[in-house]
Design a protein around this motif. Structure first.
Motif, PDB file in Angstrom:
ATOM      1  N   GLU A 302       0.836  -1.204   0.000  1.00 17.09           N
ATOM      2  CA  GLU A 302       0.000   0.000   0.000  1.00 17.09           C
ATOM      3  C   GLU A 302       0.871   1.254   0.000  1.00 17.09           C
ATOM      4  N   TYR A 303       1.935   1.237   0.796  1.00 19.18           N
ATOM      5  CA  TYR A 303       2.837   2.386   0.843  1.00 19.18           C
ATOM      6  C   TYR A 303       3.504   2.597  -0.515  1.00 19.18           C
ATOM      7  N   LEU A 304       4.000   1.529  -1.113  1.00 21.26           N
ATOM      8  CA  LEU A 304       4.645   1.651  -2.420  1.00 21.26           C
ATOM      9  C   LEU A 304       3.655   2.152  -3.470  1.00 21.26           C
ATOM     10  N   SER A 305       2.435   1.669  -3.405  1.00 17.85           N
ATOM     11  CA  SER A 305       1.407   2.124  -4.345  1.00 17.85           C
ATOM     12  C   SER A 305       1.157   3.626  -4.177  1.00 17.85           C
ATOM     13  N   SER A 306       1.172   4.088  -2.937  1.00 15.72           N
ATOM     14  CA  SER A 306       0.963   5.518  -2.689  1.00 15.72           C
ATOM     15  C   SER A 306       2.106   6.353  -3.254  1.00 15.72           C
ATOM     16  N   GLN A 307       3.254   5.706  -3.455  1.00 16.97           N
ATOM     17  CA  GLN A 307       4.408   6.372  -4.051  1.00 16.97           C
ATOM     18  C   GLN A 307       4.468   6.179  -5.566  1.00 16.97           C
ATOM     19  N   GLY A 308       3.417   5.558  -6.123  1.00 14.99           N
ATOM     20  CA  GLY A 308       3.371   5.330  -7.567  1.00 14.99           C
ATOM     21  C   GLY A 308       4.183   4.148  -8.026  1.00 14.99           C
ATOM     22  N   ILE A 309       4.442   3.192  -7.125  1.00 12.31           N
ATOM     23  CA  ILE A 309       5.281   2.032  -7.449  1.00 12.31           C
ATOM     24  C   ILE A 309       4.421   0.774  -7.433  1.00 12.31           C
ATOM     25  N   ALA A 310       4.344   0.100  -8.558  1.00  8.53           N
ATOM     26  CA  ALA A 310       3.553  -1.131  -8.663  1.00  8.53           C
ATOM     27  C   ALA A 310       4.355  -2.330  -8.169  1.00  8.53           C
ATOM     28  N   THR A 311       3.665  -3.279  -7.549  1.00  2.00           N
ATOM     29  CA  THR A 311       4.275  -4.533  -7.110  1.00  2.00           C
ATOM     30  C   THR A 311       3.290  -5.663  -7.376  1.00  2.00           C
ATOM     31  N   ALA A 312       3.742  -6.897  -7.189  1.00  2.00           N
ATOM     32  CA  ALA A 312       2.859  -8.060  -7.348  1.00  2.00           C
ATOM     33  C   ALA A 312       3.318  -9.159  -6.404  1.00  2.00           C
ATOM     34  N   ILE A 313       2.383 -10.042  -6.053  1.00  2.00           N
ATOM     35  CA  ILE A 313       2.707 -11.214  -5.243  1.00  2.00           C
ATOM     36  C   ILE A 313       2.523 -12.448  -6.094  1.00  2.00           C
ATOM     37  N   TYR A 314       3.621 -13.076  -6.439  1.00  4.92           N
ATOM     38  CA  TYR A 314       3.612 -14.364  -7.141  1.00  4.92           C
ATOM     39  C   TYR A 314       4.214 -15.412  -6.191  1.00  4.92           C
ATOM     40  N   TYR A 315       3.412 -16.132  -5.428  1.00 10.07           N
ATOM     41  CA  TYR A 315       1.973 -16.386  -5.516  1.00 10.07           C
ATOM     42  C   TYR A 315       1.424 -16.403  -4.099  1.00 10.07           C
ATOM     43  N   PRO A 316       0.206 -15.851  -3.874  1.00  9.69           N
ATOM     44  CA  PRO A 316      -0.273 -15.671  -2.503  1.00  9.69           C
ATOM     45  C   PRO A 316      -0.851 -16.921  -1.842  1.00  9.69           C
ATOM     46  N   LEU A 317      -1.156 -17.956  -2.609  1.00  4.48           N
ATOM     47  CA  LEU A 317      -1.702 -19.176  -2.015  1.00  4.48           C
ATOM     48  C   LEU A 317      -1.176 -20.383  -2.778  1.00  4.48           C
ATOM     49  N   SER A 318      -0.424 -21.223  -2.093  1.00  6.28           N
ATOM     50  CA  SER A 318       0.154 -22.412  -2.728  1.00  6.28           C
ATOM     51  C   SER A 318      -0.942 -23.326  -3.270  1.00  6.28           C
ATOM     52  N   LEU A 319      -0.600 -24.061  -4.309  1.00 10.36           N
ATOM     53  CA  LEU A 319      -1.626 -24.822  -5.025  1.00 10.36           C
ATOM     54  C   LEU A 319      -2.249 -25.915  -4.174  1.00 10.36           C
ATOM     55  N   HIS A 320      -1.499 -26.502  -3.255  1.00  5.19           N
ATOM     56  CA  HIS A 320      -2.072 -27.581  -2.447  1.00  5.19           C
ATOM     57  C   HIS A 320      -3.138 -27.064  -1.480  1.00  5.19           C
ATOM     58  N   LEU A 321      -3.186 -25.742  -1.279  1.00  5.46           N
ATOM     59  CA  LEU A 321      -4.182 -25.147  -0.386  1.00  5.46           C
ATOM     60  C   LEU A 321      -5.343 -24.508  -1.145  1.00  5.46           C
ATOM     61  N   GLN A 322      -5.321 -24.588  -2.461  1.00  7.14           N
ATOM     62  CA  GLN A 322      -6.407 -24.026  -3.258  1.00  7.14           C
ATOM     63  C   GLN A 322      -7.690 -24.839  -3.062  1.00  7.14           C
ATOM     64  N   GLU A 323      -8.819 -24.144  -3.096  1.00  5.09           N
ATOM     65  CA  GLU A 323     -10.117 -24.785  -2.882  1.00  5.09           C
ATOM     66  C   GLU A 323     -10.324 -25.991  -3.794  1.00  5.09           C
ATOM     67  N   VAL A 324      -9.940 -25.845  -5.066  1.00  3.90           N
ATOM     68  CA  VAL A 324     -10.209 -26.900  -6.041  1.00  3.90           C
ATOM     69  C   VAL A 324      -9.435 -28.183  -5.738  1.00  3.90           C
ATOM     70  N   TYR A 325      -8.324 -28.076  -4.998  1.00  2.00           N
ATOM     71  CA  TYR A 325      -7.520 -29.268  -4.711  1.00  2.00           C
ATOM     72  C   TYR A 325      -7.714 -29.829  -3.307  1.00  2.00           C
ATOM     73  N   LYS A 326      -8.751 -29.357  -2.616  1.00  3.35           N
ATOM     74  CA  LYS A 326      -9.052 -29.928  -1.302  1.00  3.35           C
ATOM     75  C   LYS A 326      -9.271 -31.441  -1.349  1.00  3.35           C
ATOM     76  N   PRO A 327      -9.940 -31.970  -2.414  1.00  2.00           N
ATOM     77  CA  PRO A 327     -10.137 -33.427  -2.464  1.00  2.00           C
ATOM     78  C   PRO A 327      -8.844 -34.239  -2.467  1.00  2.00           C
ATOM     79  N   LEU A 328      -7.710 -33.618  -2.794  1.00  4.26           N
ATOM     80  CA  LEU A 328      -6.443 -34.355  -2.775  1.00  4.26           C
ATOM     81  C   LEU A 328      -5.953 -34.627  -1.358  1.00  4.26           C
ATOM     82  N   GLY A 329      -6.519 -33.928  -0.371  1.00  3.22           N
ATOM     83  CA  GLY A 329      -6.217 -34.236   1.022  1.00  3.22           C
ATOM     84  C   GLY A 329      -5.030 -33.503   1.619  1.00  3.22           C
ATOM     85  N   TYR A 330      -4.477 -32.541   0.898  1.00  2.00           N
ATOM     86  CA  TYR A 330      -3.368 -31.778   1.467  1.00  2.00           C
ATOM     87  C   TYR A 330      -3.899 -30.803   2.513  1.00  2.00           C
ATOM     88  N   LYS A 331      -3.018 -30.408   3.432  1.00  2.00           N
ATOM     89  CA  LYS A 331      -3.401 -29.466   4.482  1.00  2.00           C
ATOM     90  C   LYS A 331      -2.267 -28.489   4.746  1.00  2.00           C
TER      91      LYS A 331
END
Length: 375
Positions: A302-331
């Motif tokens: 948020e601070y960087l954005s206020s300074q006109g600086i773009a950023t990104a998060i690659y990746y905020p949620l690992s694939l084993h924790l994604q909703e679609v892969y819950k049936p695989l049984g990972y936790k």
């Protein structure tokens, strides 16, 4: 002046006459699907990567799925991959009817940890689908040795790493098949979706060609169920222009990464991206890691954005924790390095046109914020 994550307008401005001429040539030809520009690009990319074959497809995601199918992956199989990547890497495994089996990452470079792979190999395992994340090649030698021992196929997801090298060889030439994405924000980007499969195996190459065009070798004669995944002639023409400049752009990215790392040198709260021994990083992204958990990443963004600086998060949620892969049984807790990385990484502006002054602004803003956070 704002600093975007990637500046495609600046790149187009520098190539405007060449790009417009190439697009105009295709428009005048009336040849839009596959065509001579695609054939030429396939040959040029194959030569660039050091392989015999390049097969243009509609996207990087399609490149992954078609490569898996061409390598024989199907219903009931298992494919070992990383949980710390874009969803498409695992999605295509599922779309082939196979099961993604995750293995944790190396915390120094965020790629799949070869030490974690062998314990996950069983009778269903058909392939290893690895990712060269952020432009840093994975440690290929032990992975290829495992694949040879267990007779597994190796597919490289090179979406973020075209031009990167492992022990003097380009990524995309090391496994059974390499998968390239020409998504606009990639180092070599089209003006829309586009992708390619690279391989030295003539059978894999032929199978991908058949699959990309509705399962046909000859128009209206179909050998199997395929896809509509043909690379557009206009996109190929654009990519051919850009390919001429690509090595220069990669070197510029490396130089900008060097400036970042020098300026960040004494900032103790940040882990800088590494370049592993015997590799050449392509720096599709410049991704730092916040080592001090007292620094709130969201507030920093948020601070960087206020300074006109773009950023990104690659990746905020690992694939084993994604909703679609819950049936695989990972936790939560199953892949601690991936889960730590998802909470700590932050990608900063990175592109060939990025100026040293802009980099200094980014680093200064982060330095100010982290210093204030420690008080």
């Amino acid at each position: 002046m704002d600093i975007p994550l990637v500046d495609l307008k600046a790149q187009y401005s520098s190539l405007k006459d060449e790009i417009n001429s190439s697009v105009g040539r295709v428009m005048e030809s009336g040849d839009f699907i596959l065509g001579p520009e695609v054939k030429a690009l396939e040959e040029e990319i194959a030569s660039y990567c050091g392989v015999k074959y390049g097969i243009g497809v509609a996207s990087g995601t399609d490149a992954l799925q078609l490569a898996l199918l061409a390598c024989g992956v199907g219903q009931g199989d298992a494919v070992i991959t990383t949980p710390f990547t874009f969803f498409a890497t695992a999605e295509v495994i599922s779309r082939c009817g196979a099961t993604p089996v995750f293995a944790d990452i190396d915390p120094t470079n965020y790629n799949i940890n070869h030490h974690e792979i062998e314990a996950r190999i069983d009778g269903r395992t058909k392939a290893i689908l690895l990712v060269h994340l952020f432009g840093q090649p994975a440690d290929m030698e032990p992975i290829l040795e495992l694949a040879d021992r267990y007779r597994l196929k190796v597919i490289e997801d090179c979406a973020q790493a075209l031009g990167a090298e492992y022990k003097g060889r380009k990524v995309g030439s090391l496994g059974d098949a390499g998968c390239l994405s020409f998504y606009p924000s990639k180092g070599l980007g089209a003006y829309g979706d586009a992708g390619m499969v690279t391989t030295n195996n003539p059978e894999i190459a032929e199978e991908v060609r058949i699959l990309r065009d509705h399962g046909s070798k000859e128009k209206y004669f179909h050998h199997r169920i395929g896809f509509n995944s043909r690379l557009d002639n206009i996109q190929a023409a654009i990519l051919r222009i850009k390919l001429r400049h690509f090595d220069k752009w990669i070197e510029q990215r490396r130089q900008r990464a060097k400036v970042y790392s020098q300026l960040f040198g004494d900032v103790v709260d940040i882990q800088l991206p590494c370049t592993a021994p015997c590799t050449r990083h392509s720096f599709n992204y410049y991704t730092i890691r916040l080592k001090n958990r007292e620094i709130d990443r969201d507030r920093l963004r948020e601070y960087l954005s206020s300074q006109g600086i773009a950023t990104a998060i690659y990746y905020p949620l690992s694939l084993h924790l994604q909703e679609v892969y819950k049936p695989l049984g990972y936790k939560a807790g199953d892949f601690p390095e991936s889960e730590r990385a998802q909470e700590e990484v932050l990608s900063l502006p990175m592109y060939p046109e990025l100026s040293e002054t802009q980099i200094e602004r980014v680093v200064s803003a982060i330095r100010d914020y982290t210093s204030e956070s420690r008080r």
